[in-house]
Design a protein around this motif. Structure first.
Motif, PDB file in Angstrom:
ATOM      1  N   LEU A 153       5.992  -7.134 -13.522  1.00  0.00           N
ATOM      2  CA  LEU A 153       6.071  -6.422 -12.252  1.00  0.00           C
ATOM      3  C   LEU A 153       6.727  -5.064 -12.444  1.00  0.00           C
ATOM      4  O   LEU A 153       7.697  -4.942 -13.183  1.00  0.00           O
ATOM      5  N   LYS A 154       6.190  -4.088 -11.729  1.00  0.00           N
ATOM      6  CA  LYS A 154       6.777  -2.758 -11.808  1.00  0.00           C
ATOM      7  C   LYS A 154       8.020  -2.694 -10.944  1.00  0.00           C
ATOM      8  O   LYS A 154       8.049  -3.250  -9.858  1.00  0.00           O
ATOM      9  N   LYS A 155       9.023  -2.011 -11.424  1.00  0.00           N
ATOM     10  CA  LYS A 155      10.229  -1.813 -10.626  1.00  0.00           C
ATOM     11  C   LYS A 155      10.025  -0.618  -9.720  1.00  0.00           C
ATOM     12  O   LYS A 155       9.368   0.350 -10.085  1.00  0.00           O
ATOM     13  N   ALA A 156      10.614  -0.705  -8.526  1.00  0.00           N
ATOM     14  CA  ALA A 156      10.524   0.410  -7.584  1.00  0.00           C
ATOM     15  C   ALA A 156      11.299   1.596  -8.138  1.00  0.00           C
ATOM     16  O   ALA A 156      12.366   1.435  -8.707  1.00  0.00           O
ATOM     17  N   LYS A 157      10.732   2.791  -7.952  1.00  0.00           N
ATOM     18  CA  LYS A 157      11.433   3.999  -8.364  1.00  0.00           C
ATOM     19  C   LYS A 157      12.602   4.234  -7.423  1.00  0.00           C
ATOM     20  O   LYS A 157      12.520   3.939  -6.241  1.00  0.00           O
ATOM     21  N   ALA A 158      13.648   4.801  -7.928  1.00  0.00           N
ATOM     22  CA  ALA A 158      14.836   5.041  -7.113  1.00  0.00           C
ATOM     23  C   ALA A 158      14.602   6.159  -6.098  1.00  0.00           C
ATOM     24  O   ALA A 158      15.091   6.102  -4.993  1.00  0.00           O
ATOM     25  N   VAL A 159      13.858   7.185  -6.486  1.00  0.00           N
ATOM     26  CA  VAL A 159      13.692   8.357  -5.622  1.00  0.00           C
ATOM     27  C   VAL A 159      12.793   8.056  -4.435  1.00  0.00           C
ATOM     28  O   VAL A 159      13.145   8.305  -3.299  1.00  0.00           O
ATOM     29  N   GLY A 160      11.634   7.538  -4.672  1.00  0.00           N
ATOM     30  CA  GLY A 160      10.699   7.260  -3.604  1.00  0.00           C
ATOM     31  C   GLY A 160       9.553   6.450  -4.132  1.00  0.00           C
ATOM     32  O   GLY A 160       9.390   6.303  -5.335  1.00  0.00           O
ATOM     33  N   GLU A 161       8.784   5.900  -3.214  1.00  0.00           N
ATOM     34  CA  GLU A 161       7.635   5.099  -3.605  1.00  0.00           C
ATOM     35  C   GLU A 161       6.383   5.733  -3.034  1.00  0.00           C
ATOM     36  O   GLU A 161       6.365   6.139  -1.883  1.00  0.00           O
ATOM     37  N   LYS A 162       5.360   5.776  -3.850  1.00  0.00           N
ATOM     38  CA  LYS A 162       4.066   6.246  -3.374  1.00  0.00           C
ATOM     39  C   LYS A 162       3.226   5.021  -3.044  1.00  0.00           C
ATOM     40  O   LYS A 162       3.222   4.037  -3.782  1.00  0.00           O
ATOM     41  N   VAL A 163       2.569   5.082  -1.915  1.00  0.00           N
ATOM     42  CA  VAL A 163       1.700   4.000  -1.470  1.00  0.00           C
ATOM     43  C   VAL A 163       0.359   4.627  -1.118  1.00  0.00           C
ATOM     44  O   VAL A 163       0.300   5.713  -0.530  1.00  0.00           O
ATOM     45  N   ILE A 164      -0.709   3.957  -1.491  1.00  0.00           N
ATOM     46  CA  ILE A 164      -2.047   4.441  -1.155  1.00  0.00           C
ATOM     47  C   ILE A 164      -2.512   3.704   0.096  1.00  0.00           C
ATOM     48  O   ILE A 164      -2.551   2.470   0.133  1.00  0.00           O
ATOM     49  N   LEU A 165      -2.836   4.478   1.130  1.00  0.00           N
ATOM     50  CA  LEU A 165      -3.389   3.929   2.363  1.00  0.00           C
ATOM     51  C   LEU A 165      -4.896   4.152   2.321  1.00  0.00           C
ATOM     52  O   LEU A 165      -5.346   5.281   2.112  1.00  0.00           O
ATOM     53  N   ARG A 166      -5.677   3.087   2.492  1.00  0.00           N
ATOM     54  CA  ARG A 166      -7.140   3.202   2.441  1.00  0.00           C
ATOM     55  C   ARG A 166      -7.723   2.483   3.652  1.00  0.00           C
ATOM     56  O   ARG A 166      -7.397   1.340   3.914  1.00  0.00           O
ATOM     57  N   ASN A 167      -8.624   3.185   4.373  1.00  0.00           N
ATOM     58  CA  ASN A 167      -9.290   2.504   5.485  1.00  0.00           C
ATOM     59  C   ASN A 167     -10.562   1.825   4.974  1.00  0.00           C
ATOM     60  O   ASN A 167     -10.896   1.921   3.793  1.00  0.00           O
ATOM     61  N   VAL A 168     -11.252   1.125   5.864  1.00  0.00           N
ATOM     62  CA  VAL A 168     -12.423   0.363   5.431  1.00  0.00           C
ATOM     63  C   VAL A 168     -13.587   1.260   5.015  1.00  0.00           C
ATOM     64  O   VAL A 168     -14.488   0.803   4.322  1.00  0.00           O
ATOM     65  N   GLN A 169     -13.551   2.535   5.401  1.00  0.00           N
ATOM     66  CA  GLN A 169     -14.577   3.486   4.945  1.00  0.00           C
ATOM     67  C   GLN A 169     -14.193   4.099   3.598  1.00  0.00           C
ATOM     68  O   GLN A 169     -14.831   5.018   3.132  1.00  0.00           O
ATOM     69  N   LYS A 170     -13.112   3.589   3.000  1.00  0.00           N
ATOM     70  CA  LYS A 170     -12.613   4.008   1.693  1.00  0.00           C
ATOM     71  C   LYS A 170     -12.013   5.417   1.673  1.00  0.00           C
ATOM     72  O   LYS A 170     -11.909   6.051   0.637  1.00  0.00           O
ATOM     73  N   VAL A 171     -11.601   5.922   2.849  1.00  0.00           N
ATOM     74  CA  VAL A 171     -10.861   7.177   2.916  1.00  0.00           C
ATOM     75  C   VAL A 171      -9.424   6.845   2.539  1.00  0.00           C
ATOM     76  O   VAL A 171      -8.839   5.909   3.081  1.00  0.00           O
ATOM     77  N   GLU A 172      -8.876   7.602   1.576  1.00  0.00           N
ATOM     78  CA  GLU A 172      -7.536   7.305   1.075  1.00  0.00           C
ATOM     79  C   GLU A 172      -6.563   8.438   1.356  1.00  0.00           C
ATOM     80  O   GLU A 172      -6.938   9.606   1.319  1.00  0.00           O
ATOM     81  N   HIS A 173      -5.322   8.048   1.612  1.00  0.00           N
ATOM     82  CA  HIS A 173      -4.209   8.991   1.740  1.00  0.00           C
ATOM     83  C   HIS A 173      -3.040   8.410   0.949  1.00  0.00           C
ATOM     84  O   HIS A 173      -2.706   7.240   1.102  1.00  0.00           O
ATOM     85  N   GLU A 174      -2.442   9.247   0.126  1.00  0.00           N
ATOM     86  CA  GLU A 174      -1.244   8.807  -0.585  1.00  0.00           C
ATOM     87  C   GLU A 174      -0.040   9.264   0.225  1.00  0.00           C
ATOM     88  O   GLU A 174       0.041  10.424   0.630  1.00  0.00           O
ATOM     89  N   VAL A 175       0.864   8.331   0.493  1.00  0.00           N
ATOM     90  CA  VAL A 175       2.067   8.664   1.247  1.00  0.00           C
ATOM     91  C   VAL A 175       3.278   8.334   0.396  1.00  0.00           C
ATOM     92  O   VAL A 175       3.230   7.464  -0.470  1.00  0.00           O
ATOM     93  N   GLU A 176       4.355   9.056   0.651  1.00  0.00           N
ATOM     94  CA  GLU A 176       5.583   8.788  -0.092  1.00  0.00           C
ATOM     95  C   GLU A 176       6.613   8.221   0.862  1.00  0.00           C
ATOM     96  O   GLU A 176       6.847   8.759   1.949  1.00  0.00           O
ATOM     97  N   LEU A 177       7.205   7.105   0.458  1.00  0.00           N
ATOM     98  CA  LEU A 177       8.259   6.472   1.225  1.00  0.00           C
ATOM     99  C   LEU A 177       9.588   6.780   0.556  1.00  0.00           C
ATOM    100  O   LEU A 177       9.636   7.024  -0.645  1.00  0.00           O
ATOM    101  N   ALA A 178      10.646   6.741   1.327  1.00  0.00           N
ATOM    102  CA  ALA A 178      11.972   7.049   0.779  1.00  0.00           C
ATOM    103  C   ALA A 178      12.343   6.077  -0.331  1.00  0.00           C
ATOM    104  O   ALA A 178      12.878   6.481  -1.359  1.00  0.00           O
ATOM    105  N   SER A 179      12.047   4.779  -0.112  1.00  0.00           N
ATOM    106  CA  SER A 179      12.420   3.773  -1.114  1.00  0.00           C
ATOM    107  C   SER A 179      11.746   2.456  -0.773  1.00  0.00           C
ATOM    108  O   SER A 179      11.036   2.343   0.230  1.00  0.00           O
TER     109      SER A 179
END
Length: 166
Positions: free
Chosen positions: A1-27
């Motif tokens: 398992l990957k460990k969470a980064k201390a600075v922030g986490e990137k998450v990929i949001l994808r809708n059912v039409q496969k449009v993607e947005h990468e968002v950054e969370l604080a942690s």
């Protein structure tokens, strides 16, 4: 398992039409609610207009952290957009000859009387020249709202035209 980064986490949001947005969370302690807000902004949805799914599980508890629900740095979250509600309600008026007219009402609090007036105009009837029927019930009380008589958005109402007196 990957460990969470201390600075922030990137998450990929994808809708059912496969449009993607990468968002950054604080942690990893950022909440599902914060992720939902980001999804609403990125996909242009109204508040409450998205459902998030991760590894086949709906993320319903907005107070849980992304770490608690198993979202890791670089993880994929599916965004299901809820259909936007129209401002008004559409009702289909159909006469016995199966001629249909779609009318738009301001809301579910529009009255049967307002619907009768629209039917009279659409079918060219005189005032008092139509009777409306919904799910087998005559709509006689013009003061009731369409919601009170059970007419829903997209509902069908039968219009019975009264014969003109000779």
């Amino acid at each position: 398992l990957k460990k969470a980064k201390a600075v922030g986490e990137k998450v990929i949001l994808r809708n059912v039409q496969k449009v993607e947005h990468e968002v950054e969370l604080a942690s990893a302690s950022s909440t599902v609610g914060e992720l939902v807000k980001q999804a609403e902004v990125r996909f242009g949805a109204d508040a409450g207009g998205v459902t998030l799914v991760h590894l086949g599980n709906m993320l319903n508890d907005s107070s849980k952290t992304v770490g608690e629900v198993g979202i890791q740095d670089g993880g994929l979250v599916i965004v299901v957009l809820k259909k936007a509600k129209a401002v008004g309600e559409k009702v289909i008026l159909r006469n016995v000859q199966k001629v249909e007219h779609e009318v738009e009402l301001a809301s579910a609090s529009s009255t049967v009387g307002e619907l009768v007036k629209q039917a009279e105009v659409r079918f060219g009837a005189d005032a008092g020249g139509v009777t409306l029927v919904h799910l087998g019930n005559m709509l006689n009380d013009s003061s009731k709202t369409v919601g009170e008589v059970g007419i829903q958005d997209g509902g069908l109402v039968i219009v019975v035209l009264k014969k003109a007196k000779a």
